[in-house]
Design an enzyme around this catalytic site. Structure first.
Site, PDB file in Angstrom:
ATOM      1  N   HIS A  17       0.845  -1.204   0.000  1.00 25.91           N
ATOM      2  CA  HIS A  17       0.000   0.000   0.000  1.00 25.91           C
ATOM      3  C   HIS A  17       0.882   1.257   0.000  1.00 25.91           C
ATOM      4  CE1 HIS A  17      -2.992  -2.613   2.438  1.00 25.91           C
ATOM      5  NE2 HIS A  17      -3.580  -2.389   1.278  1.00 25.91           N
ATOM      6  N   LYS A  41     -17.373  -6.686   8.077  1.00 22.64           N
ATOM      7  CA  LYS A  41     -16.055  -7.320   8.244  1.00 22.64           C
ATOM      8  C   LYS A  41     -15.457  -6.898   9.576  1.00 22.64           C
ATOM      9  CE  LYS A  41     -13.364  -7.766   3.986  1.00 22.64           C
ATOM     10  NZ  LYS A  41     -12.304  -7.016   3.282  1.00 22.64           N
ATOM     11  N   ARG A  90      -1.725  -5.756  -8.594  1.00 19.89           N
ATOM     12  CA  ARG A  90      -0.638  -6.688  -8.260  1.00 19.89           C
ATOM     13  C   ARG A  90      -0.413  -7.709  -9.356  1.00 19.89           C
ATOM     14  NH1 ARG A  90      -3.275  -7.988  -2.549  1.00 19.89           N
ATOM     15  NH2 ARG A  90      -4.994  -8.018  -4.012  1.00 19.89           N
ATOM     16  N   SER A 127      -2.942  -7.657   3.029  1.00 20.73           N
ATOM     17  CA  SER A 127      -3.068  -7.541   4.491  1.00 20.73           C
ATOM     18  C   SER A 127      -3.515  -8.869   5.084  1.00 20.73           C
ATOM     19  CB  SER A 127      -4.082  -6.456   4.867  1.00 20.73           C
ATOM     20  OG  SER A 127      -3.671  -5.216   4.389  1.00 20.73           O
TER      21      SER A 127
HETATM   22  O1  PNS Z   1      -8.519  -3.022   0.633  1.00 19.95           O
HETATM   23  P1  PNS Z   1      -9.759  -3.561  -0.037  1.00 19.95           P
HETATM   24  O2  PNS Z   1     -10.676  -4.194   0.994  1.00 19.95           O
HETATM   25  O3  PNS Z   1      -9.448  -4.496  -1.187  1.00 19.95           O
HETATM   26  O4  PNS Z   1     -10.528  -2.298  -0.677  1.00 19.95           O
HETATM   27  C1  PNS Z   1     -11.760  -2.418  -1.367  1.00 19.95           C
HETATM   28  C2  PNS Z   1     -12.475  -1.058  -1.359  1.00 19.95           C
HETATM   29  C3  PNS Z   1     -12.712  -0.625   0.094  1.00 19.95           C
HETATM   30  C4  PNS Z   1     -11.622  -0.030  -2.053  1.00 19.95           C
HETATM   31  C5  PNS Z   1     -13.838  -1.204  -2.106  1.00 19.95           C
HETATM   32  O5  PNS Z   1     -14.558  -2.262  -1.558  1.00 19.95           O
HETATM   33  C6  PNS Z   1     -14.661   0.074  -2.024  1.00 19.95           C
HETATM   34  O6  PNS Z   1     -14.404   1.019  -2.761  1.00 19.95           O
HETATM   35  N1  PNS Z   1     -15.642   0.102  -1.086  1.00 19.95           N
HETATM   36  C7  PNS Z   1     -16.432   1.273  -0.814  1.00 19.95           C
HETATM   37  C8  PNS Z   1     -17.906   1.056  -1.108  1.00 19.95           C
HETATM   38  C9  PNS Z   1     -18.176   1.272  -2.600  1.00 19.95           C
HETATM   39  O7  PNS Z   1     -18.015   2.356  -3.123  1.00 19.95           O
HETATM   40  N2  PNS Z   1     -18.577   0.167  -3.262  1.00 19.95           N
HETATM   41  C10 PNS Z   1     -18.847   0.163  -4.682  1.00 19.95           C
HETATM   42  C11 PNS Z   1     -17.570  -0.149  -5.470  1.00 19.95           C
HETATM   43  S1  PNS Z   1     -17.876  -0.109  -7.192  1.00 19.95           S
END
Ligand code: PNS
Length: 159
Positions: A17, A41, A90, A127
């Site tokens: 990150h 979560k 990645r 993570s």
């Molecule tokens: O670190 P992660 O858990 O892989 O991140 C995923 C994250 C938090 C970036 C993604 O789930 C997100 O943007 N969530 C916010 C809610 C949202 O906007 N959902 C619609 C995505 S199209």
């Protein structure tokens, strides 16, 4: 001011990150790091702890704002006038889901998503994997900033 956001769960922030945030901070005037709250979560670290760790390890860049957000990422962007989401890719396996999210976010609000190829050193890093390896006593110190590694060892010791 050219602004971008690096969103994620950051439970906890890893060197992968940090590499993406550092590279984004070279490209934009201000980089917002958004710790997205997912109530379904259970995290190892609280959202406030994650924010504090991110602040400690990104402070030296000088142009990083760290906040949490509960809701859609596009609303976070709209409220702050952020036109771009920066994500690390990645491997090809990341691409399918990232593309879906990028297209959805663009369709919802016009926000663009820019992908930065992850440093190959961290292409396997997540993570969740770090937490699993550390929980079984594996050494993950080369994958985390020192302060995060210390916090992780301490938190796992409490369990
Ligand atoms: O670190 P992660 O858990 O892989 O991140 C995923 C994250 C938090 C970036 C993604 O789930 C997100 O943007 N969530 C916010 C809610 C949202 O906007 N959902 C619609 C995505 S199209």
């Amino acid at each position: 001011m050219r602004r971008a956001v690096c969103p994620g769960s950051f439970d906890p922030i890893t060197n992968g990150h940090l590499d993406i945030i550092a590279r984004a901070s070279e490209l934009y005037d201000v980089v917002h790091v958004a710790v997205m709250i997912n109530k379904s979560k259970q995290g190892l670290f609280t959202v406030d702890e994650r924010i504090e760790l991110i602040r400690q390890v990104t402070g030296r860049f000088g142009n990083i704002e760290v906040e949490s957000h509960h809701g859609l990422l596009v609303d976070f962007c709209k409220d702050r006038g952020i036109p771009a989401i920066v994500k690390g890719l990645r491997a090809v396996s990341d691409f399918d889901y990232e593309l879906q999210m990028a297209q959805m976010n663009n369709g919802l609000s016009g926000v663009e998503t820019l992908f930065i190829p992850t440093n190959p050193t961290y292409s396997f890093l997540s993570s969740s994997l770090v937490k699993e390896v550390a929980a079984w006593g594996g050494d993950v110190s080369h994958l985390l900033p020192d302060v995060v590694q210390e916090a992780l060892v301490e938190r796992l010791g409490e369990k």
